[in-house]
Design a protein around this motif. Structure first.
Motif, PDB file in Angstrom:
ATOM      1  N   GLY A 121       0.825  -1.201   0.000  1.00  0.00           N
ATOM      2  CA  GLY A 121       0.000   0.000   0.000  1.00  0.00           C
ATOM      3  C   GLY A 121       0.860   1.253   0.000  1.00  0.00           C
ATOM      4  N   TYR A 122       1.378   1.598  -1.144  1.00  0.00           N
ATOM      5  CA  TYR A 122       2.214   2.794  -1.282  1.00  0.00           C
ATOM      6  C   TYR A 122       1.505   3.867  -2.116  1.00  0.00           C
ATOM      7  CZ  TYR A 122       6.692   1.329   0.820  1.00  0.00           C
ATOM      8  OH  TYR A 122       7.693   0.984   1.688  1.00  0.00           O
ATOM      9  N   SER A 123       1.318   3.587  -3.415  1.00  0.00           N
ATOM     10  CA  SER A 123       0.803   4.596  -4.342  1.00  0.00           C
ATOM     11  C   SER A 123      -0.627   5.000  -4.015  1.00  0.00           C
ATOM     12  CB  SER A 123       0.850   4.076  -5.784  1.00  0.00           C
ATOM     13  OG  SER A 123       2.175   3.888  -6.211  1.00  0.00           O
ATOM     14  N   GLU A 124      -0.924   6.277  -4.296  1.00  0.00           N
ATOM     15  CA  GLU A 124      -2.268   6.823  -4.175  1.00  0.00           C
ATOM     16  C   GLU A 124      -2.572   7.606  -5.453  1.00  0.00           C
ATOM     17  OE1 GLU A 124      -2.652   9.103  -0.589  1.00  0.00           O
ATOM     18  OE2 GLU A 124      -1.924   7.464   0.705  1.00  0.00           O
ATOM     19  N   LEU A 139       1.568  11.518  -0.036  1.00  0.00           N
ATOM     20  CA  LEU A 139       0.430  10.640   0.274  1.00  0.00           C
ATOM     21  C   LEU A 139      -0.456  11.258   1.354  1.00  0.00           C
ATOM     22  CD1 LEU A 139       0.858   8.898   3.202  1.00  0.00           C
ATOM     23  CD2 LEU A 139       2.770   8.017   1.876  1.00  0.00           C
ATOM     24  N   THR A 161      -3.344   9.217   2.813  1.00  0.00           N
ATOM     25  CA  THR A 161      -3.983   8.237   3.685  1.00  0.00           C
ATOM     26  C   THR A 161      -3.528   8.488   5.123  1.00  0.00           C
ATOM     27  OG1 THR A 161      -4.172   6.573   1.956  1.00  0.00           O
ATOM     28  CG2 THR A 161      -4.205   5.786   4.214  1.00  0.00           C
ATOM     29  N   LYS A 194      -5.499   3.613  -1.471  1.00  0.00           N
ATOM     30  CA  LYS A 194      -4.294   3.202  -2.183  1.00  0.00           C
ATOM     31  C   LYS A 194      -4.707   2.695  -3.571  1.00  0.00           C
ATOM     32  CE  LYS A 194      -1.480   4.019   1.251  1.00  0.00           C
ATOM     33  NZ  LYS A 194      -0.424   5.054   1.158  1.00  0.00           N
ATOM     34  N   THR A 195      -3.800   2.815  -4.527  1.00  0.00           N
ATOM     35  CA  THR A 195      -4.135   2.372  -5.878  1.00  0.00           C
ATOM     36  C   THR A 195      -2.979   1.596  -6.502  1.00  0.00           C
ATOM     37  OG1 THR A 195      -5.153   3.100  -7.968  1.00  0.00           O
ATOM     38  CG2 THR A 195      -3.303   4.413  -7.121  1.00  0.00           C
ATOM     39  N   THR A 207      -2.653  -1.542  -6.507  1.00  0.00           N
ATOM     40  CA  THR A 207      -2.241  -2.549  -5.536  1.00  0.00           C
ATOM     41  C   THR A 207      -2.211  -3.916  -6.213  1.00  0.00           C
ATOM     42  OG1 THR A 207      -3.333  -1.231  -3.830  1.00  0.00           O
ATOM     43  CG2 THR A 207      -2.682  -3.478  -3.245  1.00  0.00           C
ATOM     44  N   CYS A 241       1.425  -0.648   4.646  1.00  0.00           N
ATOM     45  CA  CYS A 241       1.010   0.668   4.161  1.00  0.00           C
ATOM     46  C   CYS A 241       1.880   1.794   4.701  1.00  0.00           C
ATOM     47  CB  CYS A 241      -0.434   0.954   4.578  1.00  0.00           C
ATOM     48  SG  CYS A 241      -1.693   0.230   3.532  1.00  0.00           S
ATOM     49  N   GLU A 280      -7.729  -0.961  -6.478  1.00  0.00           N
ATOM     50  CA  GLU A 280      -7.798   0.133  -5.521  1.00  0.00           C
ATOM     51  C   GLU A 280      -8.127  -0.477  -4.160  1.00  0.00           C
ATOM     52  OE1 GLU A 280      -9.705   3.809  -8.067  1.00  0.00           O
ATOM     53  OE2 GLU A 280     -11.053   2.313  -7.211  1.00  0.00           O
TER      54      GLU A 280
END
Length: 401
Positions: free
Chosen positions: A127-130, A140, A142, A159-160, A162, A173, A215
């Motif tokens: 859970g890195y990219s958003e 980020l 979140t 998150k996206t 994933t 995350c 997502e």
């Protein structure tokens, strides 16, 4: 560095080949060769086979249950596994989270989570990219807020991209725990159970119709404070450490070597009575150039993995390897697509399965179009190549990382 293999290393290569010949299921390698989906069951089967052999975690220290192979052994295994069309192990738990836990996690976290990674009891995703924080990951949003009792974090956000999140029961995350400080200083690293109320996984269907990424939404998700890795607000340090390992893995030397072998096989075949494409000087020159680049990258990879094996996290070298490795893999994909000609046209997966319509023997050209398009992502994820070039420039030309 002595680039010749010792007798012990040659014996190890023979041991790896014998293992793959005996233990790698033919139906599994056939699927990989044809570019078909292995599925969760297949991934878990290969995971269990390697674990039974004690080879699942080659880079882990023995005290954590790993094989503790040196850099050359790992390089040899990667070469032989790719050549045998063995599946690539899902890296999120084994190669990304585990090094972070081993370096920054508590004894209790290592004792609990590492055996579960080896046994396959937990399937991890990242859970890195958003949506607004990809290459600029530090932005980020979140958020994780500690409750009044100090027992749980309450997580909200999204998150996206994933990867394989639809199979995972756990996600590690990056979350924002302090909005009053500089972006990089207010991030923490949390381990979240995907079965917790408030976690929702929504599929992202790719152009080829496959469900590879997702997502993940968090709505008032309660996470025990014990699932915080390291110290609060120091997650950016752990994230950078993890990304150096991810970028090294993305280079995929063994997969490039196997891909180059396939390119040569396809290009040496006669198509519809015409001359083999390898007789075309321009194409042959491109193949020769990528082979030279791959040999150089293979040597660089050994140096970087040796550094990691000595206890140091790869630094700017991992960015160099990520950039060059992804360029080489994409060039090989393009050469394969050109060599296959009309056979590289994309086919619906339903039409491919159970038939040879898209896989003319001996070319096995069917997967090359899907691989070409799917691997365009390589220069983006794990930190885009543009960002990696900035890191390289700042580190090697002054100004800091």
């Amino acid at each position: 560095m002595d680039l010749s293999y010792s007798d012990e290393e040659k014996a190890f290569r023979a041991e790896v080949r014998a293992f793959l010949e005996e233990k790698l299921p033919k139906e599994m390698s056939d699927k990989i060769r044809k570019g078909e989906e292995l599925g969760k069951d297949g991934q878990e089967q290969w995971h269990a086979i390697l674990n039974a052999q004690g080879w699942l975690a080659p880079n882990w220290p023995k005290k954590f249950g790993g094989a503790e192979w040196n850099a050359v052994q790992r390089h040899i295994f990667e070469e032989e596994a790719a050549a045998a069309y063995a599946p690539r192990i899902v890296p999120f738990g084994l190669s990304m989270l585990a090094p972070v836990l081993q370096k920054f996690g508590s004894q209790e976290q290592n004792d609990y989570w590492l055996p579960r990674i080896l046994s396959g009891e937990d399937w991890w995703c990242q859970g890195y990219s958003e949506p607004g924080a990809g290459s600029d990951l530090a932005s980020l949003k979140t958020e994780a807020v500690l409750n009044d009792e100090g027992t749980h974090y309450i997580v909200n956000g999204q998150k996206t991209w994933t990867t394989l999140g639809q199979h995972a029961n756990m996600i590690f995350c990056l979350v924002r725990t302090d909005k009053t400080v500089k972006q990089q200083e207010g991030i923490s690293f949390l381990l979240i159970d995907m079965d917790t109320p408030g976690v929702e996984v929504r599929p992202i269907i790719l152009l080829d119709g496959t469900h590879e990424v997702n997502e993940v939404w968090f709505s008032d998700v309660k996470v025990p404070v014990e699932n915080l890795v390291g110290k609060e607000n120091e997650g950016w340090t752990y994230a950078k450490y993890l990304l150096t390992h991810e970028r090294t893995n993305i280079a995929g030397v063994g997969f490039s070597q196997a891909g180059l072998t396939a390119v040569k096989r396809i290009a040496k075949a006669e198509m519809s009575g015409g001359k083999p494409l390898m007789q075309n000087p321009h194409f042959a020159a491109r193949v020769a150039q990528v082979e030279i680049d791959l040999m150089a990258m293979s040597t660089t990879n050994l140096r970087i993995v040796s550094k990691a094996a000595a206890g140091a996290a790869p630094g700017v070298e991992s960015s160099m390897l990520k950039v060059k490795g992804t360029i080489i893999r994409q060039e090989i994909n393009d050469l394969a697509r050109r060599a296959a000609g009309a056979y590289a046209m994309p086919f619906a997966s339903e039409a491919i399965e159970g038939s040879n319509l898209a896989l003319p023997d001996p070319l096995n050209a069917g997967p090359v179009a899907a691989q070409y398009f799917n691997n365009r992502k390589l220069s983006i994820f794990g930190g885009s190549n543009e960002i990696q070039r900035q890191i390289i420039a700042k580190t090697t030309m002054g100004g800091g990382a």
